[in-house]
Motif scaffolding. Structure first.
Motif, PDB file in Angstrom:
ATOM      1  N   LEU A  74       0.838  -1.213   0.000  1.00 43.75           N
ATOM      2  CA  LEU A  74       0.000   0.000   0.000  1.00 43.75           C
ATOM      3  C   LEU A  74       0.864   1.251   0.000  1.00 43.75           C
ATOM      4  O   LEU A  74       0.551   2.242  -0.670  1.00 43.75           O
ATOM      5  N   MET A  75       1.950   1.194   0.742  1.00 47.82           N
ATOM      6  CA  MET A  75       2.847   2.346   0.847  1.00 47.82           C
ATOM      7  C   MET A  75       3.559   2.641  -0.467  1.00 47.82           C
ATOM      8  O   MET A  75       4.114   3.727  -0.639  1.00 47.82           O
ATOM      9  N   HIS A 107      -8.851   0.190  -1.917  1.00 49.62           N
ATOM     10  CA  HIS A 107      -9.903   0.702  -2.801  1.00 49.62           C
ATOM     11  C   HIS A 107     -10.097   2.203  -2.590  1.00 49.62           C
ATOM     12  O   HIS A 107     -10.240   2.959  -3.568  1.00 49.62           O
ATOM     13  N   TYR A 108     -10.096   2.628  -1.339  1.00 47.57           N
ATOM     14  CA  TYR A 108     -10.233   4.064  -1.063  1.00 47.57           C
ATOM     15  C   TYR A 108      -9.079   4.858  -1.671  1.00 47.57           C
ATOM     16  O   TYR A 108      -9.266   5.944  -2.220  1.00 47.57           O
ATOM     17  N   LEU A 109      -7.876   4.318  -1.584  1.00 42.62           N
ATOM     18  CA  LEU A 109      -6.722   5.013  -2.155  1.00 42.62           C
ATOM     19  C   LEU A 109      -6.794   5.058  -3.676  1.00 42.62           C
ATOM     20  O   LEU A 109      -6.515   6.087  -4.298  1.00 42.62           O
ATOM     21  N   GLU A 110      -7.156   3.948  -4.289  1.00 40.08           N
ATOM     22  CA  GLU A 110      -7.220   3.891  -5.747  1.00 40.08           C
ATOM     23  C   GLU A 110      -8.253   4.855  -6.305  1.00 40.08           C
ATOM     24  O   GLU A 110      -8.098   5.360  -7.421  1.00 40.08           O
ATOM     25  N   ARG A 115     -10.726  10.955   2.636  1.00 35.42           N
ATOM     26  CA  ARG A 115     -11.394  11.104   3.929  1.00 35.42           C
ATOM     27  C   ARG A 115     -11.861   9.756   4.442  1.00 35.42           C
ATOM     28  O   ARG A 115     -11.668   9.427   5.617  1.00 35.42           O
ATOM     29  N   GLN A 116     -12.467   8.941   3.558  1.00 38.34           N
ATOM     30  CA  GLN A 116     -12.902   7.601   3.967  1.00 38.34           C
ATOM     31  C   GLN A 116     -11.703   6.739   4.333  1.00 38.34           C
ATOM     32  O   GLN A 116     -11.774   5.936   5.274  1.00 38.34           O
ATOM     33  N   SER A 140       2.305  11.156   0.969  1.00 35.78           N
ATOM     34  CA  SER A 140       3.042  11.410  -0.275  1.00 35.78           C
ATOM     35  C   SER A 140       2.215  10.991  -1.490  1.00 35.78           C
ATOM     36  O   SER A 140       2.193  11.676  -2.520  1.00 35.78           O
ATOM     37  N   TYR A 141       1.533   9.861  -1.362  1.00 37.69           N
ATOM     38  CA  TYR A 141       0.675   9.405  -2.450  1.00 37.69           C
ATOM     39  C   TYR A 141      -0.477  10.390  -2.683  1.00 37.69           C
ATOM     40  O   TYR A 141      -0.803  10.721  -3.838  1.00 37.69           O
ATOM     41  N   ALA A 142      -1.083  10.860  -1.599  1.00 40.98           N
ATOM     42  CA  ALA A 142      -2.188  11.815  -1.717  1.00 40.98           C
ATOM     43  C   ALA A 142      -1.729  13.089  -2.421  1.00 40.98           C
ATOM     44  O   ALA A 142      -2.438  13.626  -3.288  1.00 40.98           O
ATOM     45  N   ILE A 143      -0.555  13.561  -2.067  1.00 38.18           N
ATOM     46  CA  ILE A 143      -0.009  14.765  -2.711  1.00 38.18           C
ATOM     47  C   ILE A 143       0.237  14.494  -4.194  1.00 38.18           C
ATOM     48  O   ILE A 143      -0.023  15.352  -5.047  1.00 38.18           O
ATOM     49  N   HIS A 144       0.726  13.305  -4.495  1.00 43.84           N
ATOM     50  CA  HIS A 144       0.939  12.920  -5.893  1.00 43.84           C
ATOM     51  C   HIS A 144      -0.373  13.002  -6.673  1.00 43.84           C
ATOM     52  O   HIS A 144      -0.416  13.555  -7.786  1.00 43.84           O
ATOM     53  N   VAL A 145      -1.453  12.459  -6.101  1.00 39.63           N
ATOM     54  CA  VAL A 145      -2.747  12.480  -6.775  1.00 39.63           C
ATOM     55  C   VAL A 145      -3.232  13.911  -6.965  1.00 39.63           C
ATOM     56  O   VAL A 145      -3.710  14.286  -8.046  1.00 39.63           O
ATOM     57  N   LEU A 146      -3.104  14.740  -5.934  1.00 30.96           N
ATOM     58  CA  LEU A 146      -3.532  16.133  -6.041  1.00 30.96           C
ATOM     59  C   LEU A 146      -2.746  16.870  -7.118  1.00 30.96           C
ATOM     60  O   LEU A 146      -3.296  17.697  -7.852  1.00 30.96           O
TER      61      LEU A 146
END
Length: 226
Positions: A74-75, A107-110, A115-116, A140-146
């Motif tokens: 996941l990381m 699934h939430y990450l993908e 928030r979920q 870091s992944y969230a920032i990548h997506v943004l």
């Protein structure tokens, strides 16, 4: 005995490269997973080899080790590591509660439902906290997506995605302004974080395919076309 002594002279990576299906290295691979957790390193190939060996010797499968492999996978998002690992895990094992939880989190990450994700993660600290660096990797992944969708991110959107707010978020922003090229602007309702330009949030930066073809290759094509 001679084989064991010879094996001791090789690193785990070398053992995997030589014979990834050798059941004699299963214990070494399990120890290597724990080393990855302790040292905050990662080796997908070794972890996949271990999961394959578990398929051949299911009675030796360690739920704790498999859980750690999936958390490390996941990381590694946005890489496909989690799916690659999950494919090698028997369905009846996936039905155990901790694995069902990890599948939901993936699934939430993908789907970028951060928030979920953080709500679910907070309910399962006993599973996730055993792997240091988990929160930082997901942030870091969230920032990548943004960065793929935003040129300027409203502060509340960033706060929700990385699960940080208040003074902690101020410090987080200060760090990235100093080290990542972020810029803070005042918006009508909240701060706006200007992210570094890339070919996704600024499509004009994406090179045209024709521009990437070396001129000498083009000149070689013309005689063929004529």
């Amino acid at each position: 005995m001679a084989n064991e002594q010879a094996a001791e002279s090789y690193t785990v990576e070398e053992l995997v490269a030589v014979n990834p299906y050798n059941p004699d290295i299963l214990n070494d691979l399990e120890g290597f997973v724990n080393d990855q957790v302790s040292n905050q390193t990662y080796n997908l190939d070794a972890n996949l080899s271990l999961l394959r060996l578990y398929q051949f010797e299911p009675e030796r499968l360690s739920v704790q080790i498999v859980s750690r492999i999936l958390i490390k996978a996941l990381m590694a998002m946005p890489g496909p590591d989690f799916s690659l690992c999950l494919f090698l895990i028997p369905e009846h094992v996936q039905m155990e509660e901790q694995f069902k939880t990890l599948i939901v989190l993936s699934h939430y990450l993908e789907t970028a439902r951060f928030r979920q994700f953080w709500d679910e993660a907070s309910k399962n600290r006993n599973i996730l906290d055993v792997v240091p660096g988990f929160e930082q990797a997901i942030q870091s992944y969230a920032i990548h997506v943004l960065s793929l969708t935003y040129q300027k991110v409203p502060r509340p959107v960033l706060a929700e995605a990385i699960n940080i707010e208040g003074l902690a978020l101020d410090k987080f922003l200060e760090h990235h302004v100093a080290n990542s090229g972020w810029v803070i602007e005042k918006g009508a309702r909240s701060q706006l974080i200007v992210l570094p330009r890339n070919e996704f949030n600024h499509p004009e930066l994406k090179k045209n395919t024709a521009e990437t073809v070396p001129f000498e290759h083009v000149t070689r094509i013309f005689p063929v076309l004529s």
